[in-house]
Design a protein around this motif. Structure first.
Motif, PDB file in Angstrom:
ATOM      1  N   TYR A 150       0.858  -1.195   0.000  1.00 47.48           N
ATOM      2  CA  TYR A 150       0.000   0.000   0.000  1.00 47.48           C
ATOM      3  C   TYR A 150       0.887   1.236   0.000  1.00 47.48           C
ATOM      4  N   VAL A 151       0.665   2.129  -0.971  1.00 46.69           N
ATOM      5  CA  VAL A 151       1.466   3.338  -1.101  1.00 46.69           C
ATOM      6  C   VAL A 151       0.641   4.562  -0.712  1.00 46.69           C
ATOM      7  N   LEU A 152       1.089   5.281   0.326  1.00 47.51           N
ATOM      8  CA  LEU A 152       0.424   6.498   0.793  1.00 47.51           C
ATOM      9  C   LEU A 152      -1.080   6.326   0.941  1.00 47.51           C
ATOM     10  N   PRO A 153      -1.519   5.362   1.713  1.00 54.97           N
ATOM     11  CA  PRO A 153      -2.960   5.131   1.820  1.00 54.97           C
ATOM     12  C   PRO A 153      -3.668   6.211   2.627  1.00 54.97           C
ATOM     13  N   ARG A 154      -4.783   6.677   2.099  1.00 56.26           N
ATOM     14  CA  ARG A 154      -5.691   7.522   2.862  1.00 56.26           C
ATOM     15  C   ARG A 154      -6.935   6.678   3.063  1.00 56.26           C
ATOM     16  N   MET A 155      -7.049   6.058   4.203  1.00 50.73           N
ATOM     17  CA  MET A 155      -8.106   5.075   4.379  1.00 50.73           C
ATOM     18  C   MET A 155      -8.900   5.328   5.647  1.00 50.73           C
ATOM     19  N   THR A 156     -10.136   4.842   5.641  1.00 52.90           N
ATOM     20  CA  THR A 156     -10.967   4.927   6.826  1.00 52.90           C
ATOM     21  C   THR A 156     -10.494   3.896   7.837  1.00 52.90           C
TER      22      THR A 156
ATOM     23  N   GLU B  89      -5.953  -5.366   8.509  1.00 52.23           N
ATOM     24  CA  GLU B  89      -5.285  -6.000   9.649  1.00 52.23           C
ATOM     25  C   GLU B  89      -5.814  -7.406   9.910  1.00 52.23           C
ATOM     26  N   LYS B  90      -7.066  -7.668   9.557  1.00 54.71           N
ATOM     27  CA  LYS B  90      -7.654  -8.988   9.753  1.00 54.71           C
ATOM     28  C   LYS B  90      -7.337  -9.940   8.598  1.00 54.71           C
ATOM     29  N   SER B  91      -6.846  -9.396   7.498  1.00 56.36           N
ATOM     30  CA  SER B  91      -6.570 -10.214   6.322  1.00 56.36           C
ATOM     31  C   SER B  91      -5.402 -11.158   6.571  1.00 56.36           C
ATOM     32  N   THR B  92      -5.454 -12.322   5.943  1.00 53.06           N
ATOM     33  CA  THR B  92      -4.341 -13.267   6.024  1.00 53.06           C
ATOM     34  C   THR B  92      -3.336 -13.046   4.891  1.00 53.06           C
ATOM     35  N   SER B  93      -3.629 -12.108   3.988  1.00 53.96           N
ATOM     36  CA  SER B  93      -2.717 -11.825   2.877  1.00 53.96           C
ATOM     37  C   SER B  93      -1.481 -11.086   3.375  1.00 53.96           C
ATOM     38  N   PRO B  94      -0.292 -11.383   2.818  1.00 50.31           N
ATOM     39  CA  PRO B  94       0.901 -10.608   3.167  1.00 50.31           C
ATOM     40  C   PRO B  94       0.742  -9.164   2.708  1.00 50.31           C
ATOM     41  N   ILE B  95       0.921  -8.211   3.614  1.00 50.84           N
ATOM     42  CA  ILE B  95       0.732  -6.792   3.313  1.00 50.84           C
ATOM     43  C   ILE B  95       1.860  -5.983   3.928  1.00 50.84           C
ATOM     44  N   VAL B  96       2.362  -4.999   3.179  1.00 46.36           N
ATOM     45  CA  VAL B  96       3.321  -4.015   3.684  1.00 46.36           C
ATOM     46  C   VAL B  96       2.810  -2.643   3.276  1.00 46.36           C
ATOM     47  N   MET B  97       2.928  -1.681   4.168  1.00 45.56           N
ATOM     48  CA  MET B  97       2.451  -0.330   3.894  1.00 45.56           C
ATOM     49  C   MET B  97       3.635   0.631   3.791  1.00 45.56           C
ATOM     50  N   ILE B  98       3.518   1.614   2.908  1.00 40.82           N
ATOM     51  CA  ILE B  98       4.548   2.638   2.760  1.00 40.82           C
ATOM     52  C   ILE B  98       3.975   3.983   3.198  1.00 40.82           C
ATOM     53  N   ASN B  99       4.675   4.621   4.126  1.00 40.96           N
ATOM     54  CA  ASN B  99       4.331   5.969   4.599  1.00 40.96           C
ATOM     55  C   ASN B  99       2.922   6.077   5.171  1.00 40.96           C
ATOM     56  N   TYR B 100       2.513   5.068   5.950  1.00 36.85           N
ATOM     57  CA  TYR B 100       1.244   5.191   6.664  1.00 36.85           C
ATOM     58  C   TYR B 100       1.546   5.614   8.098  1.00 36.85           C
ATOM     59  N   PHE B 101       0.978   6.744   8.519  1.00 34.75           N
ATOM     60  CA  PHE B 101       1.290   7.300   9.836  1.00 34.75           C
ATOM     61  C   PHE B 101       0.055   7.700  10.641  1.00 34.75           C
TER      62      PHE B 101
ATOM     63  N   SER C 183      -2.761  17.657   4.433  1.00 30.96           N
ATOM     64  CA  SER C 183      -3.918  16.997   5.022  1.00 30.96           C
ATOM     65  C   SER C 183      -3.499  16.216   6.257  1.00 30.96           C
ATOM     66  N   ALA C 184      -4.347  16.227   7.266  1.00 29.60           N
ATOM     67  CA  ALA C 184      -4.069  15.454   8.479  1.00 29.60           C
ATOM     68  C   ALA C 184      -4.437  13.985   8.304  1.00 29.60           C
ATOM     69  N   TYR C 185      -4.992  13.643   7.151  1.00 26.97           N
ATOM     70  CA  TYR C 185      -5.581  12.324   6.953  1.00 26.97           C
ATOM     71  C   TYR C 185      -4.556  11.187   6.981  1.00 26.97           C
ATOM     72  N   THR C 186      -3.342  11.430   6.492  1.00 31.33           N
ATOM     73  CA  THR C 186      -2.334  10.369   6.486  1.00 31.33           C
ATOM     74  C   THR C 186      -1.403  10.444   7.682  1.00 31.33           C
TER      75      THR C 186
ATOM     76  N   SER D  69       1.622  15.129   7.638  1.00 28.60           N
ATOM     77  CA  SER D  69       1.679  16.571   7.870  1.00 28.60           C
ATOM     78  C   SER D  69       1.826  16.877   9.353  1.00 28.60           C
ATOM     79  N   ASP D  70       1.117  16.136  10.205  1.00 26.04           N
ATOM     80  CA  ASP D  70       1.213  16.359  11.647  1.00 26.04           C
ATOM     81  C   ASP D  70       2.637  16.126  12.142  1.00 26.04           C
ATOM     82  N   LEU D  71       3.288  15.093  11.621  1.00 26.58           N
ATOM     83  CA  LEU D  71       4.662  14.807  12.027  1.00 26.58           C
ATOM     84  C   LEU D  71       5.608  15.905  11.549  1.00 26.58           C
TER      85      LEU D  71
END
Length: 352
Positions: free
Chosen positions: A127-133, A141-153, A191-194, A197-199
């Motif tokens: 996942y690249v720069l996800p803006r997600m609910t 997080e509940k998925s059994t699929s291998p997942i790596v996220m980039i720049n999720y804060f 945007s504060a969504y990811t 910006s806050d960091l």
């Protein structure tokens, strides 16, 4: 005339002189096949122009040898930089890349589509720069699929995250402006969504505090990671009774919006006002003047993300939960001494 049927695995097996099961193992890598058999089957497949049926492999639960890259803004230069770097790394591990645009697919009634996407289409997801609910994140997080996220804060997560050091990068940017004699330094928020910006704002505030300068709310404006909004915010900054002599924008795109407002006011960069961005997108070096910015190592981050994902695809333990890369201050021509101030010693950066 009857339409000619496509080449099948049966045709490949017949030409190679092996059973269909043996041909399947040789092409998929599942199960044992001698090197001689693999070479014979692969040569037959190449000669016949055989293309494996990925859908059939998926339904059988076999590996697809595909890594999915999920993005939410195909127009973003930062996203494009990461996707380009990821495509190079995926080739190195002999996998294929599939890009999925999840814009408008972040939650609510879209959960079913997300669930279908996670199962079987690919061996792992970046996942690249996800803006997600929050519910979207919970589904991942509940998925059994291998997942790596980039720049999720935005939130703490159990998923592995590869990210850049936003706080210290921002601190370096503002400290550099302070060294140049600037004391009225503005910050243009994203945007504060990811969470990024806050960091970056935290690093901005920390550098001012270390210099004994009180945070002035008048010098902070909203940009929402958009060039137009940053331009409008900069107009307000320049209209202050005591305007800033320098602006630190939380992204390069917003910094370029600042450029437009500054020129509109008839001011010069950096003689009248300095500007620093963040990300070092390709447009930063080509701007007039070239933009001073913070650089995150896209290639190294992509490599770490793919390596971490491959460990999880193979069922090996992950290296660590969060992998963080330092940012680099890249000095260009959009920054200079504060008006009527002499520059202090320059440090921690390289001139480009």
């Amino acid at each position: 005339m009857k339409k000619k049927a496509g080449v099948t695995l049966v045709d490949v097996a017949k030409l190679a002189g092996v059973s269909v099961m043996t041909a399947s193992r040789a092409l998929s890598g599942e199960g044992y096949s001698s090197e001689e058999t693999k070479a014979k089957v692969q040569a037959a497949a190449k000669q016949l122009g055989y293309i494996p049926n990925a859908l059939a492999r998926m339904m059988k639960g076999a590996k697809t040898n595909v890594i999915g890259v999920v993005v939410n803004d195909l127009s973003s230069s930062v996203v494009n930089c990461f996707v380009t770097a990821l495509s190079e790394e995926v080739r190195k591990v002999d996998m294929d890349l599939f890009i999925y645009n999840s814009l408008g697919d972040m939650g609510g009634g879209k959960g079913k589509r997300l669930s279908q996407m996670l199962h079987g289409l690919w061996d792992g997801l970046v996942y690249v720069l996800p803006r997600m609910t929050d519910d979207y994140l919970e589904t991942l997080e509940k998925s059994t699929s291998p997942i790596v996220m980039i720049n999720y804060f935005r939130h703490e997560t159990s998923l592995p995250v590869v990210g850049g050091d936003n706080v210290n990068g921002a601190r370096d940017a503002v400290s550099y402006l302070l060294e140049l004699g600037h004391r009225r330094i503005a910050f243009v928020r994203g945007s504060a969504y990811t969470g990024q910006s806050d960091l970056r704002e935290r690093g901005y505030a920390a550098a001012l505090a270390e210099a004994g300068i009180a945070l002035d709310p008048e010098l902070i404006c909203e940009g929402n990671f958009q060039e137009q909004m940053a331009m409008e915010g900069t107009r307000k900054l320049l209209a202050l009774a005591d305007p800033p002599t320098a602006i630190f924008a939380a992204s390069d795109a917003m910094a370029l919006g600042c450029f437009n407002a500054i020129r509109e006011k008839g001011l010069r960069i950096p003689q009248d006002i300095s500007v620093i961005g963040f990300d070092d997108i390709p447009a930063a070096a080509m701007a007039q003047p070239p933009l001073t910015t913070l650089r995150h190592p896209f290639e190294a981050m992509a490599q770490a993300a793919v390596q971490e994902l491959m460990r999880r695809i193979k069922g090996e333990p992950g290296r660590r939960h969060r992998i963080e890369f330092p940012s680099e201050l890249v000095m260009r021509e959009s920054t200079g001494p504060a008006p009527a101030a002499m520059p202090a010693k320059r440090s921690r950066a390289r001139q480009v």
